[in-house]
Design a protein around this motif. Structure first.
Motif, short mmCIF file in Angstrom:
data_model
loop_
_atom_site.label_atom_id
_atom_site.label_comp_id
_atom_site.label_asym_id
_atom_site.label_seq_id
_atom_site.Cartn_x
_atom_site.Cartn_y
_atom_site.Cartn_z
N LEU A 126 51.32 23.16 44.20
CA LEU A 126 50.56 23.64 43.04
C LEU A 126 51.02 25.04 42.63
O LEU A 126 51.15 25.33 41.44
N TRP A 127 51.29 25.87 43.61
CA TRP A 127 51.78 27.22 43.30
C TRP A 127 53.15 27.14 42.61
O TRP A 127 53.40 27.86 41.63
N PHE A 128 54.03 26.28 43.11
CA PHE A 128 55.34 26.12 42.48
C PHE A 128 55.21 25.70 41.02
O PHE A 128 55.99 26.12 40.16
N SER A 129 54.23 24.82 40.74
CA SER A 129 54.06 24.35 39.37
C SER A 129 53.59 25.44 38.42
O SER A 129 53.66 25.27 37.20
N LEU A 130 53.12 26.55 38.96
CA LEU A 130 52.65 27.67 38.15
C LEU A 130 53.67 28.80 38.08
O LEU A 130 53.35 29.89 37.60
N THR A 131 54.89 28.53 38.52
CA THR A 131 55.95 29.54 38.49
C THR A 131 57.16 29.00 37.72
O THR A 131 57.22 27.81 37.40
N ASP A 132 58.11 29.88 37.47
CA ASP A 132 59.35 29.48 36.80
C ASP A 132 60.52 29.50 37.79
O ASP A 132 61.66 29.76 37.41
N GLY A 133 60.24 29.19 39.05
CA GLY A 133 61.25 29.26 40.09
C GLY A 133 62.21 28.09 40.08
O GLY A 133 62.06 27.12 39.34
N ASP A 158 54.62 23.12 28.31
CA ASP A 158 55.95 22.63 27.93
C ASP A 158 56.10 21.15 28.22
O ASP A 158 56.76 20.42 27.47
N LEU A 159 55.48 20.70 29.30
CA LEU A 159 55.59 19.31 29.69
C LEU A 159 54.94 18.40 28.65
O LEU A 159 55.48 17.34 28.30
N ALA A 200 60.51 13.84 37.91
CA ALA A 200 60.27 15.00 38.78
C ALA A 200 61.51 15.32 39.60
O ALA A 200 61.88 16.50 39.77
N TYR A 201 62.17 14.28 40.12
CA TYR A 201 63.40 14.50 40.88
C TYR A 201 64.49 15.10 39.99
O TYR A 201 65.19 16.05 40.39
N ARG A 221 68.23 19.54 37.12
CA ARG A 221 68.09 20.67 36.20
C ARG A 221 67.68 21.96 36.90
O ARG A 221 67.52 22.98 36.25
N ASN A 222 67.47 21.89 38.20
CA ASN A 222 67.16 23.06 39.02
C ASN A 222 65.92 23.81 38.50
O ASN A 222 65.87 25.03 38.52
N ASP A 223 64.92 23.04 38.05
CA ASP A 223 63.69 23.64 37.54
C ASP A 223 62.55 23.20 38.46
O ASP A 223 61.88 22.19 38.21
N LEU A 224 62.32 23.97 39.50
CA LEU A 224 61.32 23.60 40.51
C LEU A 224 59.92 23.59 39.91
O LEU A 224 59.09 22.73 40.24
N GLY A 225 59.63 24.55 39.04
CA GLY A 225 58.30 24.63 38.45
C GLY A 225 57.97 23.41 37.61
O GLY A 225 56.88 22.84 37.73
N MET A 226 58.90 22.95 36.79
CA MET A 226 58.66 21.79 35.95
C MET A 226 58.56 20.51 36.79
O MET A 226 57.71 19.65 36.52
N GLY A 227 59.40 20.39 37.80
CA GLY A 227 59.33 19.23 38.68
C GLY A 227 58.00 19.15 39.40
O GLY A 227 57.40 18.07 39.51
N ALA A 228 57.50 20.30 39.88
CA ALA A 228 56.20 20.32 40.54
C ALA A 228 55.08 20.00 39.55
O ALA A 228 54.10 19.32 39.90
#
Length: 302
Positions: free
Chosen positions: A49-56, A72-73, A264-265, A271-278
């Protein structure tokens, strides 16, 4: 002012109940289980959940961006394509698995030669590892020299590019998922059918009920609850199925077989977008939780 002694008395009564052995002993015995659940479920969920709230990304932790990933999603057409395919994928698989599984369960319940052998053979799609099964199917439908196209050519037909055409790719993915999943449904429904009291069928026959009426008014009500549970489980497994769409077509062509898990994968690793995948993963979780709450509430009301 008279309410204060009553409140104090109620509080003391409640405190005595909480400190009584009937409450303390079970609570202490639950602590190891709760600690394990927190370690393997609660902590990863909270971290996700924390990852989904970041742009990491996978290489850097990123910064807090709030609900930006979710906003954005909702405006991403790839997300809505994944939602559409996941819905079609789940509905078709549940209907196909339940219909095929119930039909075969009813057949396997009858006295017939080699019934045990047929039961074992029908379980093979479920027993074979998914990688082996899906790669074998891919070999049979991949191109114009595949087994299915060779059979079509024997009858004078033109090759069908099953994994290059969007419509055919969706059909193939759904068909293979049903093939892989129906044995579980069949086995579970067969177990449920064997628990039905035979005297109910005898009473229905005495009352002049036809086999179809006995099926509608005896069999289906008796297996209704297990059917709901099985369909809910199948919904989870279908929505979260990564193997079938990815190993067959990598979510293609043009995203036609890309479900939410594949999306998500792709967001996370391609795309190396952990936040969007989460964020995709948590939207999937929320949708499944809402569906389960709605269905279980309807079942409880009934």
């Amino acid at each position: 002012m008279a309410a204060t002694p009553l409140s104090t008395s109620a509080w003391r009564t409640r405190a005595r109940q909480l400190l009584s052995p009937d409450f303390v002993t079970p609570a202490v015995m639950l602590i190891p289980s709760l600690a394990l659940i927190s370690l393997v479920i609660a902590f990863p969920v909270a971290k996700g959940l924390w990852f989904s709230l970041t742009d990491g990304s996978l290489l850097r932790p990123g910064h807090f961006v709030g609900l930006e990933n979710y906003i954005d999603l909702l405006g991403d057409k790839n997300f809505w394509n994944a939602v559409r395919f996941s819905t079609i994928f789940a509905i078709c698989n549940i209907i196909g698995c339940y219909g095929l599984g119930l039909g075969l369960a009813l057949l396997m319940q009858q006295d017939m030669p080699c019934r045990g052998l047929f039961r074992v053979l029908l379980l093979m799609p479920w027993i074979v590892p998914s990688l082996v099964a899906i790669v074998s199917w891919r070999w049979m439908v991949a191109d114009e020299k595949a087994l299915f196209n060779q059979i079509i050519a024997l009858f004078g037909g033109s090759p069908v590019y099953f994994l290059s055409d969007s419509t055919w790719a969706v059909v193939v993915v759904i068909a293979i998922k049903i093939w892989r999943s129906f044995p579980f449904m069949m086995l579970s429904l067969l177990a449920a059918l064997q628990t039905i009291d035979r005297s109910l069928y005898e009473a229905a026959e005495i009352d002049g009920a036809t086999p179809w009426q006995a099926f509608c008014h005896v069999t289906m009500p008796a297996i209704r609850n297990i059917s709901i549970v099985l369909c809910l489980l199948m919904t989870i497994w279908t929505v979260n199925d990564f193997d079938t769409p990815w190993l067959l077509a990598q979510g293609g062509p043009a995203g036609a077989t890309e479900n939410l898990v594949v999306l998500a994968y792709r967001e996370t690793f391609a795309r190396n977008d952990l936040g969007m995948g989460a964020a995709v993963s948590f939207v999937t979780l929320l949708v499944l939780m809402a569906l389960f709450t709605f269905v279980l509430r309807l079942q409880k009301e009934d």
